[in-house]
Design an enzyme around this catalytic site. Sequence first.
Site, PDB file in Angstrom:
ATOM      1  CE  LYS A  36      -2.399   1.694   3.697  1.00 49.32           C
ATOM      2  NZ  LYS A  36      -2.331   3.170   3.717  1.00 49.32           N
ATOM      3  CG  ASP A  63      -5.075   4.556   1.761  1.00 50.06           C
ATOM      4  OD1 ASP A  63      -6.228   4.905   1.434  1.00 50.06           O
ATOM      5  OD2 ASP A  63      -4.704   4.401   2.931  1.00 50.06           O
ATOM      6  CE  LYS A  65      -8.037   7.045   4.003  1.00 52.24           C
ATOM      7  NZ  LYS A  65      -6.631   6.622   3.977  1.00 52.24           N
ATOM      8  CG  LEU A  66      -8.942   9.611  -5.805  1.00 48.22           C
ATOM      9  CD1 LEU A  66      -9.202   9.401  -7.301  1.00 48.22           C
ATOM     10  CD2 LEU A  66      -7.755  10.521  -5.604  1.00 48.22           C
ATOM     11  CG  HIS A  67     -14.871  13.655  -1.693  1.00 48.29           C
ATOM     12  ND1 HIS A  67     -15.213  14.489  -0.664  1.00 48.29           N
ATOM     13  CD2 HIS A  67     -16.001  13.456  -2.405  1.00 48.29           C
ATOM     14  CE1 HIS A  67     -16.506  14.784  -0.744  1.00 48.29           C
ATOM     15  NE2 HIS A  67     -16.997  14.168  -1.804  1.00 48.29           N
ATOM     16  CG  ASP A  68     -12.350  17.371  -6.976  1.00 47.01           C
ATOM     17  OD1 ASP A  68     -13.263  18.127  -7.369  1.00 47.01           O
ATOM     18  OD2 ASP A  68     -11.183  17.766  -6.772  1.00 47.01           O
ATOM     19  CB  THR A 117     -10.940   4.392  12.064  1.00 50.98           C
ATOM     20  OG1 THR A 117      -9.662   4.675  11.528  1.00 50.98           O
ATOM     21  CG2 THR A 117     -11.565   3.243  11.317  1.00 50.98           C
ATOM     22  NE  ARG A 178      -0.278  -1.690  15.776  1.00 48.48           N
ATOM     23  CZ  ARG A 178      -0.434  -1.183  14.556  1.00 48.48           C
ATOM     24  NH1 ARG A 178      -0.760  -1.951  13.545  1.00 48.48           N
ATOM     25  NH2 ARG A 178      -0.243   0.101  14.328  1.00 48.48           N
ATOM     26  N   GLY A 207       1.206  -1.993   8.776  1.00 44.37           N
ATOM     27  CA  GLY A 207       2.324  -1.083   8.604  1.00 44.37           C
ATOM     28  C   GLY A 207       3.405  -1.357   9.614  1.00 44.37           C
ATOM     29  NE  ARG A 208       2.198   2.758  13.032  1.00 44.29           N
ATOM     30  CZ  ARG A 208       1.351   3.561  13.665  1.00 44.29           C
ATOM     31  NH1 ARG A 208       1.810   4.530  14.432  1.00 44.29           N
ATOM     32  NH2 ARG A 208       0.048   3.383  13.543  1.00 44.29           N
TER      33      ARG A 208
HETATM   34  O1  C5P Z   1       1.297   1.168  10.980  1.00 45.24           O
HETATM   35  P1  C5P Z   1      -0.115   0.684  10.927  1.00 45.24           P
HETATM   36  O2  C5P Z   1      -0.221  -0.826  10.870  1.00 45.24           O
HETATM   37  O3  C5P Z   1      -0.987   1.309  11.978  1.00 45.24           O
HETATM   38  O4  C5P Z   1      -0.600   1.225   9.508  1.00 45.24           O
HETATM   39  C1  C5P Z   1      -1.900   1.144   9.102  1.00 45.24           C
HETATM   40  C2  C5P Z   1      -2.039   1.749   7.734  1.00 45.24           C
HETATM   41  O5  C5P Z   1      -3.415   1.802   7.385  1.00 45.24           O
HETATM   42  C3  C5P Z   1      -1.545   3.187   7.626  1.00 45.24           C
HETATM   43  O6  C5P Z   1      -1.038   3.351   6.307  1.00 45.24           O
HETATM   44  C4  C5P Z   1      -2.781   4.026   7.831  1.00 45.24           C
HETATM   45  O7  C5P Z   1      -2.749   5.252   7.151  1.00 45.24           O
HETATM   46  C5  C5P Z   1      -3.838   3.144   7.213  1.00 45.24           C
HETATM   47  N1  C5P Z   1      -5.184   3.360   7.726  1.00 45.24           N
HETATM   48  C6  C5P Z   1      -5.515   3.248   9.075  1.00 45.24           C
HETATM   49  N2  C5P Z   1      -6.806   3.421   9.492  1.00 45.24           N
HETATM   50  C7  C5P Z   1      -7.751   3.691   8.624  1.00 45.24           C
HETATM   51  C8  C5P Z   1      -7.447   3.798   7.258  1.00 45.24           C
HETATM   52  C9  C5P Z   1      -6.142   3.621   6.844  1.00 45.24           C
HETATM   53  O8  C5P Z   1      -4.662   2.988   9.907  1.00 45.24           O
HETATM   54  N3  C5P Z   1      -8.986   3.807   9.033  1.00 45.24           N
END
Ligand code: C5P
Length: 232
Positions: A36, A63, A65-68, A117, A178, A207-208
Amino acid sequence: MQLEPRQRLIVALDVPSVEAARAMVARLGDAVEFYKIGYQLAFAGGLAYAPVLVDAGKRVFLDLKLHDIGNTVAEGVRSIARLGASFLTVHAYPQTMHAAVAAREGNLRILAVTVLTSYDDADLAAAGYDFTVPELVGERAAQARDIGVDGLVCSAAEAANVRPIVGPGLALVTPGIRPAGTAAGDQKRIATPSLAIAAGVDYLVVGRPIIAAADPKAAAEAIVEEISQARN
Ligand code: C5P
């Protein structure tokens, strides 16, 4: 949705440069097939990096997130389709979803973000909405289904509520994953990979817990293993 465990993992390349992204993709190697690219990397050269990943056999989720207005969304979606991406996010406004679905081409699938969220009921009221978060998520999920959107981004907790509304055909894509024992960071509505699969999620965005791990490849392999053990 019949997917191999490895195909369900999407790694968020939340890094500041294409150089850092290339290094992470090299470290992850065959462990990860789907990446992503969000605002941070996209606006630092990451859009041009998307076709490079596609040429290397990876799938790409933009990712953005378009809106127009509809015409602008449609032309943007056509340009994005040419990058070879598989998933693109738009905000779940009916005009925006209609335009994006009508303009998608090739492999590109449109995902709608129902309600961010980070929003609670007070944030929605401040933005002028007379809905609670669950009400607006449900309303927009139904609209997305009727318009023919390909999937939704939602939390694992929302997935169980949204699945009966959208049916089996829409992909549910979930961040905030997680593995047990890893840091939540700023995520509030988190779930383990097993719980997300059990809630009916199709794709897990991580991500992390992977990119900040001491051994990112081992962290990715462990999540794929947990997905393969999970039941839905
Ligand atoms: O590092 P982590 O696992 O929290 O990353 C989650 C990814 O998902 C990030 O790129 C974050 O921008 C994205 N994201 C999110 N919550 C959302 C939509 C997207 O954490 N509601």
